[in-house]
Design an enzyme around this catalytic site. Structure first.
Site, PDB file in Angstrom:
ATOM      1  N   HIS A 306      11.905   3.841   5.730  1.00 36.55           N
ATOM      2  CA  HIS A 306      11.132   4.470   4.772  1.00 36.55           C
ATOM      3  C   HIS A 306      10.870   5.712   5.273  1.00 36.55           C
ATOM      4  CE1 HIS A 306       8.191   5.207   1.781  1.00 36.55           C
ATOM      5  NE2 HIS A 306       8.189   4.012   1.486  1.00 36.55           N
ATOM      6  N   HIS A 349      -0.721   2.779   7.992  1.00 38.41           N
ATOM      7  CA  HIS A 349      -0.793   3.904   8.891  1.00 38.41           C
ATOM      8  C   HIS A 349      -2.244   4.524   9.077  1.00 38.41           C
ATOM      9  CE1 HIS A 349      -0.400   7.387   5.881  1.00 38.41           C
ATOM     10  NE2 HIS A 349      -0.484   6.371   5.256  1.00 38.41           N
ATOM     11  N   GLU A 355      -5.977  11.924   2.373  1.00 36.14           N
ATOM     12  CA  GLU A 355      -4.992  11.606   1.189  1.00 36.14           C
ATOM     13  C   GLU A 355      -5.970  10.906   0.041  1.00 36.14           C
ATOM     14  OE1 GLU A 355      -2.626   8.650   2.342  1.00 36.14           O
ATOM     15  OE2 GLU A 355      -1.785   9.567   4.261  1.00 36.14           O
ATOM     16  N   HIS A 379      -8.190   8.115   0.946  1.00 30.10           N
ATOM     17  CA  HIS A 379      -7.991   7.597   2.500  1.00 30.10           C
ATOM     18  C   HIS A 379      -8.075   8.685   3.494  1.00 30.10           C
ATOM     19  CE1 HIS A 379      -5.504   4.416  -0.178  1.00 30.10           C
ATOM     20  NE2 HIS A 379      -6.611   4.032   0.574  1.00 30.10           N
ATOM     21  N   HIS A 385      -4.882   2.642   6.331  1.00 31.73           N
ATOM     22  CA  HIS A 385      -4.845   2.126   4.985  1.00 31.73           C
ATOM     23  C   HIS A 385      -3.125   1.508   4.962  1.00 31.73           C
ATOM     24  CE1 HIS A 385      -4.192   6.335   4.962  1.00 31.73           C
ATOM     25  NE2 HIS A 385      -3.025   5.974   4.136  1.00 31.73           N
TER      26      HIS A 385
HETATM   27 FE   FE2 Z   1      -1.143   6.904   3.328  1.00 31.31          FE
END
Ligand code: FE2
Length: 453
Positions: A306, A349, A355, A379, A385
């Site tokens: 990803h 992460h 964010e 976050h 999270h």
């Molecule tokens: Fe994130």
């Protein structure tokens, strides 16, 4: 979109048709547009006398000496110069629209937060009074950072205008339709579209279909730009052609009018006796845009793993540090998931960037429950999270077949600065007290013995 009649008395440039009716395609172009023939001087910017008795005026969005690739300015040919569109200023209170720094000692911003959609009330609210600041970051006085807002708009501005000297506004509608009548033309906006309103641009906001709710990223810093695509090449992500800049439109209207100005985090009003939307023609590259998020062409994994979510960046507002944005605007939209032997949702992460996410519609793959359309999550800087237990278990066991992820459109305002919650976000907005618990049931699988669990 349903065609909506122009405001009465508004004269708009003609010459565009089909899908571009009322707009000019392209991002960062040097546009020219006139609502009356010959309003634009040719071969020079400031003739001794302008056609129609217009006044020539430059609107500078960057320093005069900004490098050529970043330099933005527009020449306006208007009925009155802008000095006639302001008088003496009086401070006014706009209590829910906050600016950084706004660190409330009674609020804990450290945490992972999620809110249900902020509900509408019976109170009539305009674009200015309906703005509800959720977070602030950086410092408006030094032109770094941002604020995130939710707008709840039920009432058109009448004989009232607004501009922000502090910021460029990125508008992300979630419900209802709005019309931005600006000095440089008219933008009609609905969910799945975004608008960019540059710093200093005067406008009024009308409700085409209400109530209207959405998100705003207020960018104190350098303007939003398209990200570099690197090895992706010359196409995909947000293509410049899909940005639309309105053609010139003006009104010659005498009426007592109020102009509200946001300047260094403070709000002020001034009264004039006419409409300031009097630009008959303009040329330049400092302008407003809209963009249809459905034209965003996502690029992602086609074999395994990803990429970082930055692969979904629509627009980026740089900071002084290369590659570290003041703000990235990132879009998670419908797409195919085809990666093999891969955990497909966003992984767990921790991030130096903070964010703030909003849900425009549908279901977000890392949190199938609880993140509602119109809802928001935060976050913050260096706060871990990732998927909740159900999302983790599902993604760890799903068959690795190509799967279309439909019915999904979320976005992220990501900034290099920590975001501080406002009192409204912490105490009035519908905060989900149990959000942090979504990771509670994640199990320890490790038992010291080899093999996948
Ligand atoms: Fe994130």
């Amino acid at each position: 979109m349903t065609e909506q009649a122009l405001p009465s008395g508004m004269v708009r440039a003609t010459g565009t048709s089909g899908p571009h009716e009322g707009y000019m395609p392209g991002f960062g172009n040097d546009f020219e547009t006139e609502a009356l023939p010959g309003a634009l001087p040719q071969g020079q910017n400031s003739p001794q006398k302008c056609e129609y008795g217009l006044y020539a005026e430059q609107l500078s969005g960057t320093a005069f000496t900004a490098p050529r690739g970043q330099n933005e300015r527009t020449w306006c040919y208007r009925i009155r110069p802008s000095v006639k569109h302001v008088g003496r200023f009086t401070k006014i209170d706009v209590p829910y629209w906050k600016s950084a720094p706004n660190v409330d000692p009674d609020v804990i911003s450290l945490g992972q937060y999620r809110w249900n959609p902020v509900p509408h009330s019976d109170e009539p609210l305009t674009w200015v009074t309906g703005m509800r600041t959720m977070t602030t970051a950086g410092d408006v006085n030094t032109q770094v950072g941002m604020a995130s807002h939710i707008y709840l708009v039920t009432q058109s501005m009448e004989d009232e205008y607004f501009f922000s000297a502090d910021s460029e506004l990125l508008v992300v509608p979630q419900e209802g339709r709005l019309r931005f009548c600006t000095e440089l033309g008219i933008i009609d906006l609905e969910p799945k579209e975004i608008a960019i309103l540059p710093r200093g641009l005067v406008y009024r906001v009308e409700v085409l279909e209400g109530p209207a709710r959405g998100f705003v990223c207020e960018n104190y810093g350098q303007k939003f730009d398209l990200p570099g695509r690197g090895p992706i090449g010359a196409n995909c992500l947000a293509n410049p052609r899909d940005f639309k800049c309105p053609v010139a439109a003006f009104e010659d209207r005498d009426a007592k009018s109020r102009v509200v100005i946001k300047w260094c985090g403070q709000f002020h009003e001034t009264f004039i006796d006419h409409s300031p939307l009097d630009v008959v023609g303009w040329h330049g590259n400092y302008c407003a845009y809209k963009y249809d998020l459905r034209t965003y062409s996502p690029v992602g994994a086609i074999l395994f793993d990803h990429p970082d979510p930055s692969i979904f960046t629509v627009l980026t507002a740089p900071s002084g540090q290369e590659g570290t944005a003041n703000i990235d605007f990132v879009l998670f939209r419908e797409r195919w998931m085809v990666a093999e032997h891969t955990f497909r949702p966003p992984w767990y992460h921790k991030n130096i960037m903070s964010e703030l996410m909003g849900n425009i519609y549908g279901i977000y793959d890392a949190k199938p429950q609880g993140f509602m359309p119109g809802g928001t999550s935060l976050h913050n800087m260096m706060l871990p999270h990732g998927p909740d237990r159900n999302a983790f278990e599902h993604a760890s066991n799903e068959p690795m077949e190509p799967a279309f992820q439909g019915n999904t459109m979320q976005f992220m305002f990501e900034t290099r600065f920590p975001q501080h919650l406002t009192e409204f976000a912490a105490k009035e907005a519908p905060l989900q007290d149990d959000y942090i618990d979504c990771w509670d049931s994640i199990e320890k699988k490790f038992d010291g013995k080899p093999g996948t669990k």
